[in-house]
Design a protein around this motif. Structure first.
Motif, PDB file in Angstrom:
ATOM      1  N   ALA A 224      20.104  50.929  88.302  1.00  0.00           N
ATOM      2  CA  ALA A 224      19.203  51.290  89.393  1.00  0.00           C
ATOM      3  C   ALA A 224      20.006  51.567  90.669  1.00  0.00           C
ATOM      4  O   ALA A 224      19.714  52.496  91.421  1.00  0.00           O
ATOM      5  CB  ALA A 224      18.190  50.178  89.631  1.00  0.00           C
ATOM      6  N   LEU A 225      21.033  50.757  90.895  1.00  0.00           N
ATOM      7  CA  LEU A 225      21.898  50.956  92.063  1.00  0.00           C
ATOM      8  C   LEU A 225      22.519  52.352  92.034  1.00  0.00           C
ATOM      9  O   LEU A 225      22.614  53.036  93.057  1.00  0.00           O
ATOM     10  CB  LEU A 225      22.999  49.884  92.066  1.00  0.00           C
ATOM     11  CG  LEU A 225      24.052  49.948  93.164  1.00  0.00           C
ATOM     12  CD1 LEU A 225      23.474  49.486  94.485  1.00  0.00           C
ATOM     13  CD2 LEU A 225      25.265  49.087  92.812  1.00  0.00           C
ATOM     14  N   LEU A 226      22.903  52.785  90.838  1.00  0.00           N
ATOM     15  CA  LEU A 226      23.573  54.080  90.719  1.00  0.00           C
ATOM     16  C   LEU A 226      22.596  55.251  90.734  1.00  0.00           C
ATOM     17  O   LEU A 226      22.888  56.304  91.277  1.00  0.00           O
ATOM     18  CB  LEU A 226      24.390  54.127  89.423  1.00  0.00           C
ATOM     19  CG  LEU A 226      25.665  53.286  89.382  1.00  0.00           C
ATOM     20  CD1 LEU A 226      26.235  53.249  87.964  1.00  0.00           C
ATOM     21  CD2 LEU A 226      26.715  53.847  90.339  1.00  0.00           C
ATOM     22  N   TYR A 227      21.424  55.090  90.107  1.00  0.00           N
ATOM     23  CA  TYR A 227      20.613  56.271  89.820  1.00  0.00           C
ATOM     24  C   TYR A 227      19.247  56.325  90.490  1.00  0.00           C
ATOM     25  O   TYR A 227      18.583  57.342  90.406  1.00  0.00           O
ATOM     26  CB  TYR A 227      20.410  56.397  88.295  1.00  0.00           C
ATOM     27  CG  TYR A 227      21.699  56.342  87.510  1.00  0.00           C
ATOM     28  CD1 TYR A 227      22.734  57.246  87.807  1.00  0.00           C
ATOM     29  CD2 TYR A 227      21.901  55.415  86.505  1.00  0.00           C
ATOM     30  CE1 TYR A 227      23.926  57.197  87.107  1.00  0.00           C
ATOM     31  CE2 TYR A 227      23.093  55.364  85.801  1.00  0.00           C
ATOM     32  CZ  TYR A 227      24.103  56.257  86.115  1.00  0.00           C
ATOM     33  OH  TYR A 227      25.280  56.205  85.430  1.00  0.00           O
ATOM     34  N   ILE A 228      18.787  55.232  91.111  1.00  0.00           N
ATOM     35  CA  ILE A 228      17.392  55.208  91.568  1.00  0.00           C
ATOM     36  C   ILE A 228      17.281  55.110  93.091  1.00  0.00           C
ATOM     37  O   ILE A 228      17.885  54.232  93.714  1.00  0.00           O
ATOM     38  CB  ILE A 228      16.624  54.015  90.927  1.00  0.00           C
ATOM     39  CG1 ILE A 228      16.639  54.098  89.401  1.00  0.00           C
ATOM     40  CG2 ILE A 228      15.188  53.953  91.444  1.00  0.00           C
ATOM     41  CD1 ILE A 228      15.917  55.285  88.798  1.00  0.00           C
TER      42      ILE A 228
ATOM     43  N   ILE B 282      35.893  51.202  93.329  1.00  0.00           N
ATOM     44  CA  ILE B 282      35.460  52.473  92.734  1.00  0.00           C
ATOM     45  C   ILE B 282      34.023  52.784  93.171  1.00  0.00           C
ATOM     46  O   ILE B 282      33.715  53.910  93.561  1.00  0.00           O
ATOM     47  CB  ILE B 282      35.562  52.413  91.195  1.00  0.00           C
ATOM     48  CG1 ILE B 282      37.025  52.362  90.781  1.00  0.00           C
ATOM     49  CG2 ILE B 282      34.857  53.597  90.559  1.00  0.00           C
ATOM     50  CD1 ILE B 282      37.259  51.960  89.342  1.00  0.00           C
ATOM     51  N   TYR B 283      33.164  51.779  93.144  1.00  0.00           N
ATOM     52  CA  TYR B 283      31.781  52.026  93.549  1.00  0.00           C
ATOM     53  C   TYR B 283      31.707  52.433  95.018  1.00  0.00           C
ATOM     54  O   TYR B 283      30.974  53.350  95.382  1.00  0.00           O
ATOM     55  CB  TYR B 283      30.897  50.808  93.287  1.00  0.00           C
ATOM     56  CG  TYR B 283      29.499  51.026  93.819  1.00  0.00           C
ATOM     57  CD1 TYR B 283      28.648  51.920  93.178  1.00  0.00           C
ATOM     58  CD2 TYR B 283      29.066  50.413  94.993  1.00  0.00           C
ATOM     59  CE1 TYR B 283      27.396  52.180  93.678  1.00  0.00           C
ATOM     60  CE2 TYR B 283      27.813  50.668  95.491  1.00  0.00           C
ATOM     61  CZ  TYR B 283      26.977  51.552  94.833  1.00  0.00           C
ATOM     62  OH  TYR B 283      25.742  51.819  95.345  1.00  0.00           O
ATOM     63  N   ARG B 284      32.488  51.758  95.863  1.00  0.00           N
ATOM     64  CA  ARG B 284      32.448  52.093  97.290  1.00  0.00           C
ATOM     65  C   ARG B 284      33.038  53.471  97.551  1.00  0.00           C
ATOM     66  O   ARG B 284      32.573  54.198  98.424  1.00  0.00           O
ATOM     67  CB  ARG B 284      33.179  51.030  98.103  1.00  0.00           C
ATOM     68  CG  ARG B 284      32.406  49.716  98.147  1.00  0.00           C
ATOM     69  CD  ARG B 284      32.945  48.729  99.149  1.00  0.00           C
ATOM     70  NE  ARG B 284      32.060  47.566  99.200  1.00  0.00           N
ATOM     71  CZ  ARG B 284      32.422  46.340  98.803  1.00  0.00           C
ATOM     72  NH1 ARG B 284      33.645  46.110  98.379  1.00  0.00           N
ATOM     73  NH2 ARG B 284      31.559  45.357  98.856  1.00  0.00           N
ATOM     74  N   ALA B 285      34.063  53.834  96.761  1.00  0.00           N
ATOM     75  CA  ALA B 285      34.642  55.175  96.919  1.00  0.00           C
ATOM     76  C   ALA B 285      33.589  56.228  96.584  1.00  0.00           C
ATOM     77  O   ALA B 285      33.510  57.280  97.211  1.00  0.00           O
ATOM     78  CB  ALA B 285      35.866  55.330  96.019  1.00  0.00           C
ATOM     79  N   LEU B 286      32.749  55.924  95.595  1.00  0.00           N
ATOM     80  CA  LEU B 286      31.688  56.863  95.208  1.00  0.00           C
ATOM     81  C   LEU B 286      30.581  56.897  96.258  1.00  0.00           C
ATOM     82  O   LEU B 286      30.168  57.962  96.704  1.00  0.00           O
ATOM     83  CB  LEU B 286      31.101  56.452  93.855  1.00  0.00           C
ATOM     84  CG  LEU B 286      29.846  57.208  93.406  1.00  0.00           C
ATOM     85  CD1 LEU B 286      30.218  58.605  92.949  1.00  0.00           C
ATOM     86  CD2 LEU B 286      29.122  56.481  92.296  1.00  0.00           C
ATOM     87  N   SER B 287      30.120  55.724  96.683  1.00  0.00           N
ATOM     88  CA  SER B 287      28.912  55.690  97.501  1.00  0.00           C
ATOM     89  C   SER B 287      29.199  55.891  98.987  1.00  0.00           C
ATOM     90  O   SER B 287      28.346  56.381  99.717  1.00  0.00           O
ATOM     91  CB  SER B 287      28.179  54.365  97.291  1.00  0.00           C
ATOM     92  OG  SER B 287      28.974  53.292  97.719  1.00  0.00           O
TER      93      SER B 287
END
Lengths: 306, 327
Positions: A224-228, B282-287
């Motif tokens: 959900a964090l990634l896609y919603i 990695i997540y922070r680099a993406l978001s």
């Protein structure tokens, strides 16, 4: 005679009385540390809001109140909605994963399947190498176009190689070859053998993997964090993450009063938040002790190589 | 074996005719192929294609309006620039230090506590109590970090949390937990071990319970005390399981539990340096920075190192003790 032998076996394995008492106390304290936080959260959710403001979180508050739970049904629409999303995703996802993993495992457990080795390797390779968060993100959002789609919460977990291994072990140990062969001689097709003979025998295995899978879906917030982004598709766990983020944003931007109002409106009160945590935890807390047997079986079977 | 082949041939008359052709084999196996089809499709979509999509690590990636394939094709190659950028950033060593440091600590502590708990649980006299302990210890394992973050908040909240109540109650000075990095390595480690111990000890416990009582009988006759029994009977028996765990953990030394490092510190800027791991980075680099190429490079590095370490660890174990190897 047998009874007597059993008792001596236990005695041999056991501690002396003193050590037994000491380690019992030790384990009891640790076990309590695992349960206390949840009990504490339940108490906070039942504390009167003014008490929370004045005294903070307490193990034994002066005033109890159920307003947090009453408020949930009002603030409700989002919580109820999210609970609905979580239940939908958990049910559909568990059915898909269990079906796909059980059928895959059956095929690669049968010696007469010509491509057995190929499909075994085809699945096992995925345990050796992780494709990575970003490439998966790109495939889901760019290729499958699942952004803000409920299937983005289901499909990425709709099959499990670990479940396949558990089921394969299960078929090999619990489904006698002779039964399958005799059914075949009687003229039953492979599909019918699987559905009418193998599946009923494999029910404990299916229970194990479906419980693992249901737990995974219920607890998932990462997809959900990634896609919603869409509020209507936010599952319960991610709603908790979002509220936490809004609270943190509120603290960070305390000086910017314009944003303050907007963010604050999104944030339920202390007690309500904890009531939501209770609602997200309770189904697990109430059911897992009954299913624990299956979980433990799955954990130990998965550790067996083969 | 011959008998089996004839029965198959009887059931599938078509198979006999087309016995040796490729399509004949496919037809003969059609039911099994149907059974593996959904899983195989899943693996293609969520494993094999993403693995190939890792070529983004070698590209200056930008989105194209014409879909994913077009984005991949149109983004220009830039060799190993993404990796260079990652290596040269100050984040690289920080991320490696944190990820490897926490994992080594987890590896040692989990080993010790899992075996310790399994041994003492196996020696308890009261089976009913044992069951209660085990059930309680598994509880945190079944909860998500999203929920546990609120559990932690109930203790660490600077103004309302129970810990600061106790500290100020005893005349101490309240700690601004989420802005003070001092205690965080300890907090992270305690939480990680605490959540996993119920699960980690089960495998060892099951192994110990499977030991033939005859070993203890023999040890008693030889006059071995409890500690000698544990050392000479229990520990050798759990060695294969411990080795297997070691191989898996070494393979995961560059991985981290995203929820633990992302949700528990509540993304507090003062805690980033002490809680940033590969996965959060990695997540922070993406978001936040949307630097897809570099984030993919970091993830690819993480995966490759993990796979190589797993293979090496397994190879060493196979040389020394073939039965304990993973494959």
């Amino acid at each position: 005679m047998r009874h007597k032998k059993h008792i001596t076996a236990v005695d041999i394995r056991s501690f002396s009385a003193g050590a037994n008492l000491f380690f019992n106390i030790f384990l009891a304290l640790f076990a309590i540390s695992c349960l206390v936080p949840f009990i504490f959260i339940i108490i906070i959710s039942l504390t009167k809001e003014t008490d929370l403001t004045i005294f903070g979180y307490q193990f034994w508050p002066k005033h109890f109140s159920i307003t947090s739970y009453q408020y949930l049904s009002k603030f409700g629409s989002q919580v109820v909605r999210s609970l609905g999303v979580t239940i939908f995703v958990t049910v559909i996802g568990t059915i898909m994963n269990t079906m796909f993993s059980a059928t895959y495992a059956y095929a690669i457990s049968r010696n007469e399947f010509r491509y057995r080795r190929f499909f075994t390797m085809f699945a096992l390779v995925s345990m050796l190498f992780a494709p990575g968060m970003i490439p998966t993100y790109l495939v889901v959002t760019q290729m499958l176009n699942l952004r803000d789609n409920v299937w983005a919460l289901i499909l990425p977990m709709a099959f499990g190689v670990y479940n396949v291994l558990i089921m394969r072990t299960f078929y090999k140990t619990q489904v006698p070859d002779a039964i399958v062969e005799s059914a075949r001689i009687d003229g039953a097709g492979d599909l019918r053998i699987f559905a009418q003979i193998v599946v009923p025998l494999a029910v404990p295995g299916i229970a194990t993997i479906s419980l693992f899978t249901a737990l995974g879906y219920w607890n998932d917030w990462m997809n959900a964090l990634l896609y919603i982004n869409n509020d209507n598709l936010v599952p319960l766990q991610y709603l908790l993450v979002r509220i936490q983020n809004n609270m943190d944003a509120l603290v960070k931007s305390a000086s910017q009063s314009a944003q303050l109002g907007a963010a604050a409106a999104q944030i339920p009160t202390e007690g309500t938040r904890m009531a939501m945590v209770v609602i997200a935890t309770l189904p697990i807390a109430l059911t897992y002790p009954f299913f624990q047997k299956y979980f433990v079986k799955g954990m130990t079977i998965g550790g067996v190589k083969g | 074996m011959d008998e089996v082949t004839t029965t198959v041939a009887q059931v599938h008359p078509l198979a006999r005719k087309k016995k040796n052709s490729f399509f004949g084999h496919l037809w003969e196996n059609r039911v099994f192929l149907l059974l593996v089809a959904p899983g195989a499709l899943f693996l293609i979509l969520f494993f094999y294609i993403p693995v190939l999509a890792n070529i983004v690590a070698f590209k200056n990636f930008s989105y194209s309006d014409n879909g994913f394939i077009a984005s991949l094709m149109q983004s220009p190659w830039n060799g190993i620039d993404n990796f260079k950028f990652f290596f040269q950033s100050s984040d690289f060593w920080l991320v490696v230090r944190n990820t490897v440091g926490y994992n080594m600590t987890f590896l040692l502590l989990n080993f010790f506590f899992a075996i310790f708990f399994a041994v003492i649980m196996s020696q308890l006299r009261n089976r009913k109590l044992l069951k209660v302990y085990q059930t309680s210890m598994l509880f945190p394992y079944f909860l998500s970090w999203a929920i546990l973050a609120y559990f932690v908040l109930a203790f660490l909240s600077p103004d309302k949390g129970i810990l600061n109540h106790i500290i100020t109650g005893m005349g101490g000075k309240a700690i601004d937990w989420y802005n003070d990095p001092t205690w965080w390595p300890l907090i992270i480690i305690i939480l990680g071990v605490w959540k996993g111990i119920g699960y980690n000890s089960i495998l060892y416990f099951a192994t110990i319970m499977g030991i033939d009582p005859a070993y203890y009988d023999a040890a008693m006759i030889d006059g071995a005390n409890k500690w000698q029994q544990i050392k000479h009977i229990v520990l050798p028996h759990i060695l294969p399981v411990a080795t297997l765990m070691l191989i898996l953990n070494i393979g995961g030394i560059f991985r981290s539990d995203f929820g633990l490092f992302y949700l528990i510190p509540r993304q507090s800027p003062s805690l980033i340096n002490i809680t940033q791991t590969f996965d959060t980075y990695i997540y922070r680099a993406l978001s936040q920075t949307n630097n897809i190429g570099m984030a993919t490079a970091a993830g690819l590095l993480q995966s490759i190192v993990g796979t190589i370490l797993l293979l090496i660890a397994n190879w060493i174990v196979r040389k020394a003790e073939p039965d304990s190897a993973l494959f």
